[in-house]
Design a protein around this motif. Sequence first.
Motif, PDB file in Angstrom:
ATOM      1  N   PHE A  16       7.982 -10.958   4.084  1.00  0.00           N
ATOM      2  CA  PHE A  16       9.304 -10.547   4.530  1.00  0.00           C
ATOM      3  C   PHE A  16       9.342  -9.020   4.688  1.00  0.00           C
ATOM      4  CE2 PHE A  16      13.668  -9.247   3.038  1.00  0.00           C
ATOM      5  CZ  PHE A  16      14.313  -9.540   4.225  1.00  0.00           C
ATOM      6  N   VAL A  17       9.948  -8.556   5.763  1.00  0.00           N
ATOM      7  CA  VAL A  17      10.090  -7.127   6.027  1.00  0.00           C
ATOM      8  C   VAL A  17      11.566  -6.828   6.233  1.00  0.00           C
ATOM      9  CG1 VAL A  17       9.484  -5.203   7.513  1.00  0.00           C
ATOM     10  CG2 VAL A  17       7.801  -6.992   7.056  1.00  0.00           C
ATOM     11  N   SER A  18      12.087  -5.877   5.466  1.00  0.00           N
ATOM     12  CA  SER A  18      13.492  -5.502   5.598  1.00  0.00           C
ATOM     13  C   SER A  18      13.710  -4.755   6.909  1.00  0.00           C
ATOM     14  CB  SER A  18      13.914  -4.619   4.425  1.00  0.00           C
ATOM     15  OG  SER A  18      13.738  -5.296   3.208  1.00  0.00           O
ATOM     16  N   PHE A  54       9.708  -0.354   4.032  1.00  0.00           N
ATOM     17  CA  PHE A  54       8.725  -0.592   2.979  1.00  0.00           C
ATOM     18  C   PHE A  54       8.157  -1.995   3.199  1.00  0.00           C
ATOM     19  CE2 PHE A  54      11.379   2.651   1.062  1.00  0.00           C
ATOM     20  CZ  PHE A  54      10.471   3.461   0.391  1.00  0.00           C
ATOM     21  N   ARG A  55       6.860  -2.147   3.000  1.00  0.00           N
ATOM     22  CA  ARG A  55       6.234  -3.457   3.141  1.00  0.00           C
ATOM     23  C   ARG A  55       5.096  -3.562   2.135  1.00  0.00           C
ATOM     24  NH1 ARG A  55       1.402  -3.068   6.193  1.00  0.00           N
ATOM     25  NH2 ARG A  55       1.120  -0.999   7.113  1.00  0.00           N
ATOM     26  N   ARG A  56       4.613  -4.789   1.950  1.00  0.00           N
ATOM     27  CA  ARG A  56       3.499  -5.026   1.025  1.00  0.00           C
ATOM     28  C   ARG A  56       2.389  -5.740   1.779  1.00  0.00           C
ATOM     29  NH1 ARG A  56       3.301  -4.717  -4.433  1.00  0.00           N
ATOM     30  NH2 ARG A  56       1.468  -5.674  -5.426  1.00  0.00           N
ATOM     31  N   LYS A  57       1.167  -5.265   1.595  1.00  0.00           N
ATOM     32  CA  LYS A  57       0.022  -5.861   2.277  1.00  0.00           C
ATOM     33  C   LYS A  57      -1.206  -5.717   1.397  1.00  0.00           C
ATOM     34  CE  LYS A  57      -2.759  -5.698   6.495  1.00  0.00           C
ATOM     35  NZ  LYS A  57      -3.008  -5.013   7.779  1.00  0.00           N
ATOM     36  N   ASP A  58      -1.902  -6.849   1.174  1.00  0.00           N
ATOM     37  CA  ASP A  58      -3.155  -6.856   0.404  1.00  0.00           C
ATOM     38  C   ASP A  58      -2.981  -6.197  -0.967  1.00  0.00           C
ATOM     39  OD1 ASP A  58      -4.377  -8.099   2.530  1.00  0.00           O
ATOM     40  OD2 ASP A  58      -5.027  -6.213   3.442  1.00  0.00           O
ATOM     41  N   ILE A  77      14.239   0.942  -2.811  1.00  0.00           N
ATOM     42  CA  ILE A  77      13.022   0.159  -2.576  1.00  0.00           C
ATOM     43  C   ILE A  77      13.387  -1.323  -2.514  1.00  0.00           C
ATOM     44  CG2 ILE A  77      10.757  -0.466  -3.473  1.00  0.00           C
ATOM     45  CD1 ILE A  77      10.826   2.355  -2.726  1.00  0.00           C
ATOM     46  N   PRO A  78      13.068  -2.040  -1.450  1.00  0.00           N
ATOM     47  CA  PRO A  78      13.320  -3.489  -1.447  1.00  0.00           C
ATOM     48  C   PRO A  78      12.506  -4.154  -2.558  1.00  0.00           C
ATOM     49  CG  PRO A  78      12.770  -2.687   0.758  1.00  0.00           C
ATOM     50  CD  PRO A  78      12.465  -1.581  -0.194  1.00  0.00           C
ATOM     51  N   MET A  79      13.169  -4.947  -3.370  1.00  0.00           N
ATOM     52  CA  MET A  79      12.512  -5.532  -4.538  1.00  0.00           C
ATOM     53  C   MET A  79      11.330  -6.415  -4.159  1.00  0.00           C
ATOM     54  SD  MET A  79      12.511  -5.599  -7.841  1.00  0.00           S
ATOM     55  CE  MET A  79      14.107  -5.177  -8.532  1.00  0.00           C
ATOM     56  N   HIS A  80      11.374  -7.032  -2.961  1.00  0.00           N
ATOM     57  CA  HIS A  80      10.306  -7.986  -2.634  1.00  0.00           C
ATOM     58  C   HIS A  80       8.940  -7.323  -2.488  1.00  0.00           C
ATOM     59  CE1 HIS A  80      11.458  -6.587   1.426  1.00  0.00           C
ATOM     60  NE2 HIS A  80      10.201  -6.814   1.719  1.00  0.00           N
ATOM     61  N   VAL A  81       8.886  -6.000  -2.222  1.00  0.00           N
ATOM     62  CA  VAL A  81       7.587  -5.350  -2.096  1.00  0.00           C
ATOM     63  C   VAL A  81       6.974  -5.061  -3.458  1.00  0.00           C
ATOM     64  CG1 VAL A  81       8.313  -4.302   0.074  1.00  0.00           C
ATOM     65  CG2 VAL A  81       8.459  -2.971  -2.025  1.00  0.00           C
ATOM     66  N   LEU A  82       7.733  -5.255  -4.528  1.00  0.00           N
ATOM     67  CA  LEU A  82       7.242  -4.988  -5.881  1.00  0.00           C
ATOM     68  C   LEU A  82       6.755  -6.250  -6.578  1.00  0.00           C
ATOM     69  CD1 LEU A  82      10.030  -2.495  -7.006  1.00  0.00           C
ATOM     70  CD2 LEU A  82       7.784  -1.954  -6.069  1.00  0.00           C
ATOM     71  N   PHE A  83       6.832  -7.404  -5.901  1.00  0.00           N
ATOM     72  CA  PHE A  83       6.297  -8.635  -6.470  1.00  0.00           C
ATOM     73  C   PHE A  83       4.780  -8.627  -6.309  1.00  0.00           C
ATOM     74  CE2 PHE A  83      10.511 -10.714  -5.098  1.00  0.00           C
ATOM     75  CZ  PHE A  83      11.091 -10.388  -6.312  1.00  0.00           C
ATOM     76  N   ILE A  84       4.054  -8.760  -7.420  1.00  0.00           N
ATOM     77  CA  ILE A  84       2.595  -8.668  -7.355  1.00  0.00           C
ATOM     78  C   ILE A  84       1.982 -10.020  -7.031  1.00  0.00           C
ATOM     79  CG2 ILE A  84       2.562  -6.731  -8.946  1.00  0.00           C
ATOM     80  CD1 ILE A  84       1.620  -8.623 -11.129  1.00  0.00           C
ATOM     81  N   GLU A  85       0.719 -10.009  -6.547  1.00  0.00           N
ATOM     82  CA  GLU A  85       0.049 -11.218  -6.094  1.00  0.00           C
ATOM     83  C   GLU A  85      -0.549 -12.024  -7.241  1.00  0.00           C
ATOM     84  OE1 GLU A  85      -0.186  -8.314  -4.782  1.00  0.00           O
ATOM     85  OE2 GLU A  85       0.386  -8.522  -2.674  1.00  0.00           O
ATOM     86  N   ASP A  86      -0.977 -11.355  -8.275  1.00  0.00           N
ATOM     87  CA  ASP A  86      -1.755 -12.026  -9.312  1.00  0.00           C
ATOM     88  C   ASP A  86      -0.932 -12.116 -10.587  1.00  0.00           C
ATOM     89  OD1 ASP A  86      -3.654 -13.162 -10.828  1.00  0.00           O
ATOM     90  OD2 ASP A  86      -5.110 -11.537 -10.734  1.00  0.00           O
ATOM     91  N   ILE A  87      -0.447 -13.308 -10.915  1.00  0.00           N
ATOM     92  CA  ILE A  87       0.257 -13.494 -12.176  1.00  0.00           C
ATOM     93  C   ILE A  87      -0.419 -14.603 -12.948  1.00  0.00           C
ATOM     94  CG2 ILE A  87       2.448 -12.693 -11.215  1.00  0.00           C
ATOM     95  CD1 ILE A  87       3.396 -15.554 -11.135  1.00  0.00           C
ATOM     96  N   ASP A  88      -0.497 -14.459 -14.259  1.00  0.00           N
ATOM     97  CA  ASP A  88      -1.179 -15.430 -15.113  1.00  0.00           C
ATOM     98  C   ASP A  88      -0.127 -16.232 -15.856  1.00  0.00           C
ATOM     99  OD1 ASP A  88      -2.912 -16.850 -16.595  1.00  0.00           O
ATOM    100  OD2 ASP A  88      -3.430 -15.229 -17.991  1.00  0.00           O
ATOM    101  N   VAL A  89       0.169 -17.416 -15.338  1.00  0.00           N
ATOM    102  CA  VAL A  89       1.218 -18.255 -15.931  1.00  0.00           C
ATOM    103  C   VAL A  89       0.682 -19.663 -16.091  1.00  0.00           C
ATOM    104  CG1 VAL A  89       3.551 -19.144 -15.698  1.00  0.00           C
ATOM    105  CG2 VAL A  89       3.000 -16.898 -14.792  1.00  0.00           C
ATOM    106  N   ALA A 113      16.603  -9.956  -2.939  1.00  0.00           N
ATOM    107  CA  ALA A 113      15.285 -10.180  -2.342  1.00  0.00           C
ATOM    108  C   ALA A 113      15.068 -11.654  -2.026  1.00  0.00           C
ATOM    109  CB  ALA A 113      14.194  -9.666  -3.284  1.00  0.00           C
ATOM    110  N   VAL A 114      15.388 -12.521  -2.975  1.00  0.00           N
ATOM    111  CA  VAL A 114      15.202 -13.960  -2.768  1.00  0.00           C
ATOM    112  C   VAL A 114      16.070 -14.454  -1.618  1.00  0.00           C
ATOM    113  CG1 VAL A 114      15.479 -16.238  -3.801  1.00  0.00           C
ATOM    114  CG2 VAL A 114      14.517 -14.373  -5.148  1.00  0.00           C
ATOM    115  N   CYS A 115      17.329 -14.007  -1.610  1.00  0.00           N
ATOM    116  CA  CYS A 115      18.230 -14.431  -0.530  1.00  0.00           C
ATOM    117  C   CYS A 115      17.733 -13.931   0.821  1.00  0.00           C
ATOM    118  CB  CYS A 115      19.653 -13.917  -0.801  1.00  0.00           C
ATOM    119  SG  CYS A 115      20.425 -14.684  -2.247  1.00  0.00           S
ATOM    120  N   GLY A 116      17.253 -12.691   0.859  1.00  0.00           N
ATOM    121  CA  GLY A 116      16.743 -12.151   2.114  1.00  0.00           C
ATOM    122  C   GLY A 116      15.529 -12.897   2.623  1.00  0.00           C
ATOM    123  N   ILE A 117      14.624 -13.267   1.691  1.00  0.00           N
ATOM    124  CA  ILE A 117      13.431 -14.010   2.088  1.00  0.00           C
ATOM    125  C   ILE A 117      13.808 -15.391   2.618  1.00  0.00           C
ATOM    126  CG2 ILE A 117      11.322 -15.077   1.214  1.00  0.00           C
ATOM    127  CD1 ILE A 117      11.148 -12.711  -0.787  1.00  0.00           C
TER     128      ILE A 117
END
Length: 959
Positions: free
Chosen positions: A730-732, A752-756, A843-855, A951-955
């Motif tokens: 998602f890109v704002s 702001f965007r997130r990539k790799d 900062i849009p919150m969605h760009v701060l969600f990381i890819e690797d979580i241990d759950v 962020a969730v609503c926007g996505i």
Amino acid sequence: MTDSKYFTTTKKGEIFELKAELNCEKKDRKREAVKKVIASMTVGKDVSALFTDVVNCMQTDNLELKKLVYLYLMNYAKSQPDLAILAVNTFVKDCDDSNPLIRALAVRTMGCIRVDKITEYLCEPLRKCLKDEDPYVRKTAAVCVAKLHDINSQLVEDQGFLDMLKELVSDSNPMVVANAVAAICEILDVSDLDSSHDTLRIDSHIINKLLTALNECTEWGQIFILDAISSYNPEDEREAGTICDRVIPRLAHANSAVVLSAIKVIMKLIDMLDTNSDQVSILIKKMSPPLVTLLSADSETQFVALRNINLIIQKRHDVLKHEMKVFFVKYNDPIYVKLEKLDIMIRLTNQSNIAQVLAELKEYATEVDVDFVRKSVRAIGRCAIKVEVAAERCVSTLLELIQTKVNYVVQEAIVVIKDIFRKYPNKYESIISTLCENLDTLDEPEARASMIWIIGEYAERIDNADELLEGFLEGFTDESVQVQLQLLTAIVKLFLKRPTETPSELVQQVLSLATHESDNPDLRDRGYIYWRLLSSDPQAAKEVVLSEKPLISEETEMVEPSLLDELICHISTLASVFHKPSSAFVEGKSTVIKKLTRSVTPVQTTDEQIPEKTKQVKQPPSNDLIDDLLQMDFTPAPKQPAPSNTTSCDLLNSLDLIGDSQPAALTTTPVQVLAPVPVSVPIAAPPSNILDDLDILGGITSAPSPIVPPAFQMQGQASLSGNSFSAHPFVSPTQVWLPMSKGKGLELSGIFRRKDGQVYMDITFSNKGVQPLSNFAIQFNKNSFGLVPGQQISQINTIAPNTSTNFSLPVNTNGPIHKTEPLTTLQVAIKNSLDIFYFTTQIPMHVLFIEDIDVNKSFYLNAWKEIPAANEAQTTLSNIQFSTFDILAKLNANNIFTINKQRIGEEDIVYLASKLTNGIFIMIELKILQCNITISLRSRVTQVYPDVKNAVCGIINCA
């Protein structure tokens, strides 16, 4: 002579004789004839031909005869609706009788005659009885309203019976109040709960009357009233505390149903109280003795109590934390009580009582009941997994049991030791040699599969691992699929760990058996996957097969949180015994959760408040409720073609899972140990049968791993209204950060965007002034997430007037942290040849969600329950035109990972998790019903709720 004589007549022409007797003038003969008719009716004879003659007997003052005639009417009125109208006048007359028993009998029978044609004739008699001076008549009429509502609800509403019923709640007689409440609850339960039933809603004024009547009712009346109180949502914490205080005396009642109903009320209302208050401690203390007392009853009552206790301690573990001994098994307990006690013992086990629990379990393991012994041995393993400090003692106990050489004990011990190895890797491997001594005695598939898994997992430490596995391979075709799958994976592990020492013929043989000799699609699919990996890229095979497995948890049988909340609302009912919602076993039953939460100030958002949560969940039937939480039912994404420069982790994309062609010969080139496959690498999802079967005993772990591979998240396509889309980050919308008027001709805009795994700040530098701009530099002020520029922007060339330049600035998250208001505020300074300019952005919150979580599932469940209800926020989206698959694909593509999705009726319930760059863990629950989505958030840091919600609503809303 007793009345049994009426059931032994088998004379011919009996109907004719009965007809004559019914029309006899003598009252005694008439009464005897009616008794004979009822007896014939009871044993299944058709005596409907006597309908008119029996109805004529209604005109009598004899109460016994009148009861018999009314009983006949209730049975045959539906099959003789036209003739049933003949009795209407008698009903009306009996409702005016001087004897209250006859008046009550008439109104009771009216409610039981389910014939539409005569219901309108019964309205006036019922209205009189609802206002009768005798309380016995009024309480009977109250129940009749509920029966009449079931026949013709509109008639009841039009005649004003609902208002009259509510007036009876204020009656001076407690039994009238109890019956009125029972009727109201029945009507609300079976109706659609529309606006027409608002008059029946229980408010604080009615609650006070119910609590007053509670002390004077019979035990069954108390149960009705307590059930009604449990459906009430107090306005504040003070009212909830008052209700609890007035319900507490019911805990000392002799009737177990009253006790459990009182506990249900307290368990619901206690969530509204301050968890640290003295009142909560007192309530928890007072709930313990009555629950313990229930365990001294007969076996059936014990079982019901234990099933309810099982739910209660999952919700409130401290209720019975000091009562471990009462759950110790007695020698004369039936097996169903023993097994339930065993389960509760494990739930209450902790570091302080593990010694006595382990001693008990060791004794149980020597019993004669095989099923109980098996469960006891497994319980020892669960203790080892749950209480780490006692793990070594548990392992020693299991080894002692193995030395007994009792076959079923040995096999159960090996199964649980496999789980212990998973929980504590590289810690207890010294016992493997002891386990291998019992290989020849293993005849159960699960035990054989567990032993094979242990050999494959620690193949590098077992000198003769190849010989042991080869022994299993000799009877490969006769083994169960479970054993075959583990044997296949174990031999491949052995080959990858000891490539020079493992005969390639052994690997070739097992792959041939799995692919060419087996008809099982799961086994063939896994065999072809391993074959292609080994023949194409051994390093990729090592990354996949030997990847690190998530640790397991003891809490494998916990009830899923939303279902637990619902079952707590149904304590003392069959739902709490079955551990299933009533909709799962009652046809046409709609389940409504009446969950109470403590009143809190909602989290403020940019444009609205997040309301308090009131859950409404319908749960389907399931064999294991924890499995319901962790069983994925996603449709896998289409297979993607492999690129020309296929990486080790992309190999799965190009596999032909049908495997009709012969794979290349296996390579014996030694392979090097590589790191496990990172979550962020795109792995195309294989078909669901493969995801299901690569289980915790095998090399690749899927379920219960909660992270869906990103290809599963990003490459799937779904159809919506004839259009297809591919999920993408998602890109704002582009924002103007520094307008030309403040930048002296320099205008800054971007996104702001997130990539790799990297945050980027894409900036457009526009020179709208009259002189060129150069010598650019950028700096961030301290912020909540430690954001700092990943490089400087000095390489930007001179920007001539009326031209623009784009620059993608990497942003790191390792800078100094300082809390800002709001949290996403970022203050930026831009320097150029003209001046230094400052601007503030979010900062849009969605760009701060990381890819690797241990759950893992244990962490998720425990984290959800440990976070208090006060830390939960909720919002709702309406008119959403995307399917559930599309919504999850978009969320997964933006690092909000799916833990589980389940279908409940027409509603999808989805559990997701995400983590911010600063380590804040966020849990999300989506309830998707048609075009509406309810979003619930839980986190230990509530300040992130507004931005996460946006962020969730926007996505979700993005195209």
